[in-house]
Design a protein around this motif. Structure first.
Motif, PDB file in Angstrom:
ATOM      1  N   LEU A 297       0.732  -1.170  -0.097  1.00 52.62           N
ATOM      2  CA  LEU A 297       0.174  -0.039  -0.140  1.00 52.62           C
ATOM      3  C   LEU A 297       0.912   1.170  -0.040  1.00 52.62           C
ATOM      4  CD1 LEU A 297      -2.552  -1.106   2.607  1.00 52.62           C
ATOM      5  CD2 LEU A 297      -3.039  -1.185   0.144  1.00 52.62           C
ATOM      6  N   GLY A 298       2.144   1.147  -0.179  1.00 53.82           N
ATOM      7  CA  GLY A 298       3.030   2.371  -0.096  1.00 53.82           C
ATOM      8  C   GLY A 298       3.398   3.011   1.079  1.00 53.82           C
ATOM      9  N   ASP A 299       3.639   2.144   2.245  1.00 58.24           N
ATOM     10  CA  ASP A 299       3.917   2.588   3.562  1.00 58.24           C
ATOM     11  C   ASP A 299       5.700   2.343   3.534  1.00 58.24           C
ATOM     12  OD1 ASP A 299       3.342   3.136   6.356  1.00 58.24           O
ATOM     13  OD2 ASP A 299       4.317   1.515   6.788  1.00 58.24           O
ATOM     14  N   ARG A 300       6.099   3.754   3.992  1.00 59.59           N
ATOM     15  CA  ARG A 300       7.526   3.661   3.916  1.00 59.59           C
ATOM     16  C   ARG A 300       8.114   3.100   5.126  1.00 59.59           C
ATOM     17  NH1 ARG A 300       9.651   7.216   0.170  1.00 59.59           N
ATOM     18  NH2 ARG A 300      11.379   7.530   1.562  1.00 59.59           N
ATOM     19  N   ASP A 301       7.396   3.141   6.254  1.00 55.89           N
ATOM     20  CA  ASP A 301       7.975   2.407   7.524  1.00 55.89           C
ATOM     21  C   ASP A 301       8.250   1.100   7.362  1.00 55.89           C
ATOM     22  OD1 ASP A 301       8.029   4.644   9.071  1.00 55.89           O
ATOM     23  OD2 ASP A 301       6.161   4.242  10.186  1.00 55.89           O
ATOM     24  N   ALA A 302       7.388   0.449   6.377  1.00 57.57           N
ATOM     25  CA  ALA A 302       7.622  -0.954   6.165  1.00 57.57           C
ATOM     26  C   ALA A 302       8.391  -1.305   5.145  1.00 57.57           C
ATOM     27  CB  ALA A 302       6.223  -1.430   6.102  1.00 57.57           C
ATOM     28  N   ALA A 303       9.280  -0.372   4.740  1.00 57.79           N
ATOM     29  CA  ALA A 303       9.881  -0.811   3.316  1.00 57.79           C
ATOM     30  C   ALA A 303      11.365  -1.222   3.683  1.00 57.79           C
ATOM     31  CB  ALA A 303      10.317   0.293   2.630  1.00 57.79           C
ATOM     32  N   ASP A 304      11.658  -0.978   5.012  1.00 56.97           N
ATOM     33  CA  ASP A 304      13.201  -1.627   5.433  1.00 56.97           C
ATOM     34  C   ASP A 304      12.952  -3.066   6.084  1.00 56.97           C
ATOM     35  OD1 ASP A 304      15.554  -2.209   6.610  1.00 56.97           O
ATOM     36  OD2 ASP A 304      15.459  -0.262   7.763  1.00 56.97           O
ATOM     37  N   PRO A 305      13.499  -3.926   5.348  1.00 61.00           N
ATOM     38  CA  PRO A 305      13.309  -5.601   5.966  1.00 61.00           C
ATOM     39  C   PRO A 305      13.844  -5.547   7.365  1.00 61.00           C
ATOM     40  CG  PRO A 305      14.772  -5.502   3.905  1.00 61.00           C
ATOM     41  CD  PRO A 305      14.119  -4.064   4.070  1.00 61.00           C
ATOM     42  N   MET A 306      15.180  -5.031   7.567  1.00 65.87           N
ATOM     43  CA  MET A 306      15.623  -5.266   8.884  1.00 65.87           C
ATOM     44  C   MET A 306      14.780  -4.560  10.055  1.00 65.87           C
ATOM     45  SD  MET A 306      17.940  -7.263   8.784  1.00 65.87           S
ATOM     46  CE  MET A 306      18.771  -7.218  10.672  1.00 65.87           C
ATOM     47  N   ALA A 307      14.275  -3.315   9.573  1.00 66.52           N
ATOM     48  CA  ALA A 307      13.463  -2.422  10.391  1.00 66.52           C
ATOM     49  C   ALA A 307      12.246  -3.509  10.954  1.00 66.52           C
ATOM     50  CB  ALA A 307      12.975  -1.323  10.117  1.00 66.52           C
ATOM     51  N   VAL A 308      11.616  -4.122   9.832  1.00 64.50           N
ATOM     52  CA  VAL A 308      10.473  -5.011  10.095  1.00 64.50           C
ATOM     53  C   VAL A 308      10.889  -6.114  11.004  1.00 64.50           C
ATOM     54  CG1 VAL A 308       8.914  -6.709   9.073  1.00 64.50           C
ATOM     55  CG2 VAL A 308       9.523  -4.498   7.984  1.00 64.50           C
ATOM     56  N   LEU A 309      12.184  -6.627  10.826  1.00 60.19           N
ATOM     57  CA  LEU A 309      12.498  -7.883  11.818  1.00 60.19           C
ATOM     58  C   LEU A 309      12.840  -7.265  13.177  1.00 60.19           C
ATOM     59  CD1 LEU A 309      15.105  -9.742   9.524  1.00 60.19           C
ATOM     60  CD2 LEU A 309      12.882 -10.492   9.996  1.00 60.19           C
ATOM     61  N   HIS A 310      13.257  -6.180  13.502  1.00 58.86           N
ATOM     62  CA  HIS A 310      13.248  -5.781  14.836  1.00 58.86           C
ATOM     63  C   HIS A 310      11.977  -5.365  15.429  1.00 58.86           C
ATOM     64  CE1 HIS A 310      17.607  -4.644  15.408  1.00 58.86           C
ATOM     65  NE2 HIS A 310      17.903  -4.518  14.243  1.00 58.86           N
ATOM     66  N   ARG A 311      10.987  -4.968  14.766  1.00 63.62           N
ATOM     67  CA  ARG A 311       9.716  -4.722  15.056  1.00 63.62           C
ATOM     68  C   ARG A 311       9.139  -6.098  15.715  1.00 63.62           C
ATOM     69  NH1 ARG A 311       8.973   0.368  16.553  1.00 63.62           N
ATOM     70  NH2 ARG A 311       9.537   1.843  15.082  1.00 63.62           N
ATOM     71  N   THR A 312       9.425  -6.978  14.961  1.00 61.56           N
ATOM     72  CA  THR A 312       9.077  -8.453  14.762  1.00 61.56           C
ATOM     73  C   THR A 312       9.542  -8.993  16.534  1.00 61.56           C
ATOM     74  OG1 THR A 312       8.915  -8.862  12.618  1.00 61.56           O
ATOM     75  CG2 THR A 312       8.581 -10.654  14.046  1.00 61.56           C
ATOM     76  N   ALA A 313      10.840  -8.774  16.585  1.00 65.68           N
ATOM     77  CA  ALA A 313      11.511  -9.337  17.767  1.00 65.68           C
ATOM     78  C   ALA A 313      10.981  -8.475  18.951  1.00 65.68           C
ATOM     79  CB  ALA A 313      12.833  -9.029  17.712  1.00 65.68           C
ATOM     80  N   GLU A 314      10.958  -7.339  18.795  1.00 62.99           N
ATOM     81  CA  GLU A 314      10.181  -6.479  20.067  1.00 62.99           C
ATOM     82  C   GLU A 314       8.622  -6.925  20.333  1.00 62.99           C
ATOM     83  OE1 GLU A 314      12.549  -2.409  18.829  1.00 62.99           O
ATOM     84  OE2 GLU A 314      10.277  -2.226  18.613  1.00 62.99           O
ATOM     85  N   ALA A 315       7.944  -7.226  19.178  1.00 60.31           N
ATOM     86  CA  ALA A 315       6.411  -7.805  19.730  1.00 60.31           C
ATOM     87  C   ALA A 315       6.618  -8.939  20.014  1.00 60.31           C
ATOM     88  CB  ALA A 315       5.846  -7.938  18.025  1.00 60.31           C
ATOM     89  N   TYR A 316       7.545 -10.121  19.827  1.00 63.72           N
ATOM     90  CA  TYR A 316       7.682 -11.193  20.510  1.00 63.72           C
ATOM     91  C   TYR A 316       8.034 -11.127  22.114  1.00 63.72           C
ATOM     92  CZ  TYR A 316       9.464 -15.653  21.798  1.00 63.72           C
ATOM     93  OH  TYR A 316       9.936 -16.960  22.657  1.00 63.72           O
ATOM     94  N   GLN A 317       9.005 -10.000  22.506  1.00 65.95           N
ATOM     95  CA  GLN A 317       9.195  -9.709  23.761  1.00 65.95           C
ATOM     96  C   GLN A 317       7.932  -9.190  24.767  1.00 65.95           C
ATOM     97  OE1 GLN A 317      12.734  -6.830  24.155  1.00 65.95           O
ATOM     98  NE2 GLN A 317      13.928  -8.847  24.038  1.00 65.95           N
TER      99      GLN A 317
END
Ligand SMILES: [Zn+2]
Length: 320
Positions: A297-317
């Motif tokens: 949908l064009g979201d820039r926050d979601a464009a960086d794969p490493m940032a997405v992995l960081h968010r995922t790991a934070e969600a896991y915690q």
């Protein structure tokens, strides 16, 4: 959800039909992937290898025990992720096949040495380091040489293995850029690779999610009696349709959250999940799926794969 009750979810090679087997790897979480085997007259085709050389040696020993003296002459790599492809070098005499996108995509994966280093991050250094240590720290990535498929195709390809025809069907990009499924029509068996995760939330590296939904419908249309997922227990068409409904549910809700201006990682973890989805493992992976849909949908926050992995790991915690 899992109709093929007779195939127990236990580690090792399980005979599905006269000429096909599933190699299962509970618990099916990160890195614990399934493989498939098609045995014809005097030769065999392997669908995927394992994450590491020791795990692949164990797979090949199980194949040799089940069909002594029958060489694996073809390896199909369903997609570029290491847990399906990092043992392929142990089959140097086999023809390796996969989609063109998979062959190219292998170089874009986190290399084994880098994953190994991340999995040895000091405790508490970062949520992603902790996540990697927890889920990848027990794998031995030594000695891996990337072995992309040598014989590539786009669309579809047919292979005959000792008289048994198998269809390779490219359905990606979906889970990755180049996903392929393997249908053995004469046996009623379909090897889905990571187009299918059973009992865990899937990992959506690329999307688009609607391609993935179409891939599930393609699998269902084969009417296969046995469907072997990339992770989790063997299922059937009913199980595939539950998974398709899950993807459609995420698609609808991610789009709605995007319209409302919510951030993907917050929306993903706030999403109410009905059963059976609520019982699946790896709840944090919904963050990756929402990121993939937001990216479409064009979201820039979601464009960086490493940032997405960081968010995922934070969600896991933050999971209960
Ligand atoms: Zn996988």
């Amino acid at each position: 959800m899992c109709g093929m009750g007779e195939i127990e979810y236990q580690a090792g090679l399980h005979r599905l039909t006269g000429n096909t087997y599933a190699y299962l790897q509970p618990p099916g979480t990160w890195g614990f992937s399934n493989c498939g085997l098609v045995v014809g007259e005097g030769e065999a085709l392997l669908v995927d290898t394992q994450f590491t050389l020791p795990l692949t040696r164990r797979l090949l020993a199980a194949v040799e025990e089940a069909v002594p003296g029958v060489p694996v002459t073809t390896v199909v790599t369903t997609h570029a992720n290491g847990d399906h492809a990092w043992g392929t070098q142990l089959l140097p005499d086999a023809v390796t096949m996969g989609s063109e996108a998979t062959a190219h995509g292998m170089a874009d994966e986190i290399p084994p040495q880098a994953l190994s280093a991340l999995a040895r991050s000091p405790e508490g250094a970062s949520p992603l380091g902790d996540y990697a240590r927890r889920f990848f720290g027990h794998f031995d990535f030594d000695g891996i040489v990337l072995t992309p498929p040598a014989k590539t195709f786009t669309g579809e390809a047919e292979v005959t293995v000792g008289g048994i025809p198998a269809q390779l069907i490219e359905v990606g990009p979906a889970h990755t850029s180049g996903d392929v499924i393997v249908h053995v029509p004469g046996e009623g068996v379909l090897f889905a690779g990571d187009i299918l995760f059973i009992d865990d939330h899937p990992v959506m590296w690329t999307g688009p999610v609607r391609n993935w939904i179409a891939a599930c419908e393609r699998i269902a249309a084969t009417g296969a009696e046995f469907v072997v997922p990339g992770h989790g227990p063997v299922t059937d068409v009913a199980g595939v349709l539950v998974f398709r409904d899950y993807l459609a549910y995420l698609d609808e809700h991610a789009r709605e959250s995007f319209r409302r201006g919510l951030r993907y990682w917050e929306a993903a973890m706030a999403l109410a999940l009905p059963e059976p989805f609520a019982s699946w493992g790896h709840r944090e992976r919904v963050v990756m799926s929402f990121a993939a849909i937001y990216r479409e949908l064009g979201d820039r926050d979601a464009a960086d794969p490493m940032a997405v992995l960081h968010r995922t790991a934070e969600a896991y915690q933050r999971l209960p």
